[in-house]
Write a protein that holds these residues in place. Structure first.
Motif, short mmCIF file in Angstrom:
data_model
loop_
_atom_site.label_atom_id
_atom_site.label_comp_id
_atom_site.label_asym_id
_atom_site.label_seq_id
_atom_site.Cartn_x
_atom_site.Cartn_y
_atom_site.Cartn_z
N ARG A 99 0.85 -1.20 0.00
CA ARG A 99 0.00 0.00 0.00
C ARG A 99 0.88 1.25 0.00
O ARG A 99 1.64 1.49 0.94
CB ARG A 99 -0.91 0.00 1.23
CG ARG A 99 -2.08 -0.96 1.12
CD ARG A 99 -2.92 -0.99 2.39
NE ARG A 99 -3.10 0.31 3.01
CZ ARG A 99 -3.98 1.24 2.61
NH1 ARG A 99 -4.74 1.01 1.63
NH2 ARG A 99 -4.10 2.39 3.22
N LEU A 100 0.75 2.04 -1.07
CA LEU A 100 1.50 3.28 -1.15
C LEU A 100 1.13 4.22 0.00
O LEU A 100 1.99 4.94 0.51
CB LEU A 100 1.24 3.98 -2.48
CG LEU A 100 2.13 3.59 -3.66
CD1 LEU A 100 1.68 4.32 -4.91
CD2 LEU A 100 3.58 3.90 -3.36
N ALA A 101 -0.14 4.21 0.39
CA ALA A 101 -0.57 5.10 1.48
C ALA A 101 0.20 4.78 2.76
O ALA A 101 0.63 5.69 3.49
CB ALA A 101 -2.08 4.96 1.72
N LEU A 128 9.84 5.43 -5.42
CA LEU A 128 8.76 4.47 -5.21
C LEU A 128 7.52 4.86 -5.99
O LEU A 128 6.85 4.01 -6.59
CB LEU A 128 8.44 4.36 -3.72
CG LEU A 128 7.29 3.41 -3.37
CD1 LEU A 128 7.62 1.98 -3.80
CD2 LEU A 128 6.99 3.46 -1.88
N GLU A 129 7.17 6.14 -6.00
CA GLU A 129 6.00 6.61 -6.76
C GLU A 129 6.18 6.29 -8.25
O GLU A 129 5.24 5.85 -8.92
CB GLU A 129 5.83 8.12 -6.58
CG GLU A 129 5.57 8.58 -5.15
CD GLU A 129 4.11 8.52 -4.75
OE1 GLU A 129 3.29 8.02 -5.55
OE2 GLU A 129 3.79 8.97 -3.64
N THR A 130 7.39 6.48 -8.75
CA THR A 130 7.67 6.18 -10.15
C THR A 130 7.55 4.68 -10.42
O THR A 130 6.99 4.25 -11.44
CB THR A 130 9.09 6.67 -10.53
OG1 THR A 130 9.17 8.07 -10.28
CG2 THR A 130 9.40 6.38 -11.99
N MET A 178 7.20 6.75 5.61
CA MET A 178 8.27 7.65 5.17
C MET A 178 8.14 9.01 5.88
O MET A 178 9.15 9.62 6.25
CB MET A 178 8.21 7.85 3.66
CG MET A 178 8.64 6.64 2.86
SD MET A 178 10.41 6.28 3.00
CE MET A 178 10.61 5.20 1.57
N PHE A 179 6.91 9.47 6.06
CA PHE A 179 6.68 10.74 6.76
C PHE A 179 7.21 10.66 8.20
O PHE A 179 7.88 11.58 8.68
CB PHE A 179 5.19 11.06 6.76
CG PHE A 179 4.84 12.35 7.44
CD1 PHE A 179 4.86 13.55 6.77
CD2 PHE A 179 4.48 12.36 8.79
CE1 PHE A 179 4.55 14.74 7.41
CE2 PHE A 179 4.16 13.54 9.44
CZ PHE A 179 4.19 14.73 8.74
N PHE A 187 0.98 -3.14 -6.25
CA PHE A 187 0.44 -2.20 -5.26
C PHE A 187 -1.08 -2.29 -5.17
O PHE A 187 -1.78 -2.53 -6.16
CB PHE A 187 0.84 -0.77 -5.62
CG PHE A 187 2.32 -0.54 -5.59
CD1 PHE A 187 2.94 -0.07 -4.44
CD2 PHE A 187 3.11 -0.82 -6.70
CE1 PHE A 187 4.31 0.12 -4.40
CE2 PHE A 187 4.48 -0.62 -6.68
CZ PHE A 187 5.09 -0.16 -5.52
N ALA A 188 -1.58 -2.08 -3.96
CA ALA A 188 -3.03 -2.05 -3.75
C ALA A 188 -3.61 -0.71 -4.15
O ALA A 188 -4.81 -0.59 -4.43
CB ALA A 188 -3.34 -2.32 -2.28
N ASP A 189 -2.78 0.33 -4.20
CA ASP A 189 -3.24 1.69 -4.49
C ASP A 189 -2.12 2.41 -5.24
O ASP A 189 -1.37 3.16 -4.66
CB ASP A 189 -3.58 2.44 -3.20
CG ASP A 189 -2.44 2.41 -2.19
OD1 ASP A 189 -1.51 1.59 -2.37
OD2 ASP A 189 -2.45 3.21 -1.23
#
Length: 244
Positions: free
Chosen positions: A89-91, A223-225, A97-98, A234-236
């Motif tokens: 999950r990217l979220a 990671l976004e790329t 990461m935050f 990914f799930a999202d």
């Protein structure tokens, strides 16, 4: 995919609850290792019958292992359709990461106000080993040294609860780190780590905080790329920019 063949079983289990508990531990450890290192990829089915035969146990410790790994976000349990390795999950990655950016950035700023020669010596030694791992193409070795680098810094602050929080966030990102663990990423990480160490040597808190933030932001951008190129993992997989 024969999931059982990817997991090392470590001895037989008896039928008592006490032994089942021990069996559950070793199944959890083996499955976790296989999932985190991507030997078992995101989305792969987990066959209870295969695993019970592989480990020589009843269904109980396998079911308990699935429940434990579900709580860690590594396994999805669907009663009617079976269990699978969770998609990433990217979220969750963004949140972890935050947390790391905030806590490790402040930790570096604090360390930059201290003249800790012993810490700098350990960091320099770690960086020398990182450089050798990059040059040798030693991906597992670099991964281990990367973890040690961050833990050296966080441990030096001396705040156990903060270290535990960072460690939980890091563990949740292990699969992400493996996905991005290319020779190119390792070379970039080594350069970013070197910039962090340089800011510490110069005793510049703001530069140290910024260097750590830049390092973590760089990984998140990559990671976004990756999520755009490989959405099935990914799930999202919707990029952050598209959600604004």
């Amino acid at each position: 995919m024969n999931i059982g063949s990817k997991i090392e079983a470590r001895g037989p289990a008896n039928n008592t609850r006490r032994i089942d508990g021990s069996a559950t531990e070793r199944i959890v450890e083996a499955l976790r290792e296989a999932i985190v290192t991507l030997e078992i990829p995101p989305g792969a089915a987990l066959d209870k019958a295969v695993l019970t035969a592989r480990f020589g146990v009843s269904r109980f410790p396998v079911a308990e292992a699935f429940t434990r790994l579900k709580a860690e976000g590594l396994v999805d349990i669907r009663p009617q359709s079976g269990s699978t390795v969770s998609l990433i999950r990217l979220a969750d990655a963004r949140e972890n990461m935050f947390l790391r950016r905030a806590l490790e950035g402040e930790a570096l700023a604090l360390l930059a106000t201290r003249n800790n020669a012993a810490l700098l010596a350990e960091v320099d030694n770690n960086l020398r080993c990182q450089k050798m791992a990059v040059e040798a193409g030693d991906r597992p070795g670099f991964h281990r040294l990367d973890l040690e680098f961050h833990d050296l810094l966080i441990s030096a602050v001396g705040f156990p609860r903060m270290r535990a929080t960072v460690e939980r966030a890091r563990l949740a990102l292990d699969r992400v780190r493996r996905l991005l663990g290319t020779p190119r990423r390792h070379a970039l990480t080594f350069a970013e780590h070197s910039a962090i160490a340089q800011a510490l040597r110069k005793a510049e808190p703001e530069a140290a905080r910024a260097a750590m933030a830049a390092h973590i932001d760089s990984v998140m951008v990559e990671l976004e790329t990756f999520a755009v190129a490989q959405p099935d993992v990914f799930a999202d997989s919707e990029p952050a920019a598209e959600r604004l």
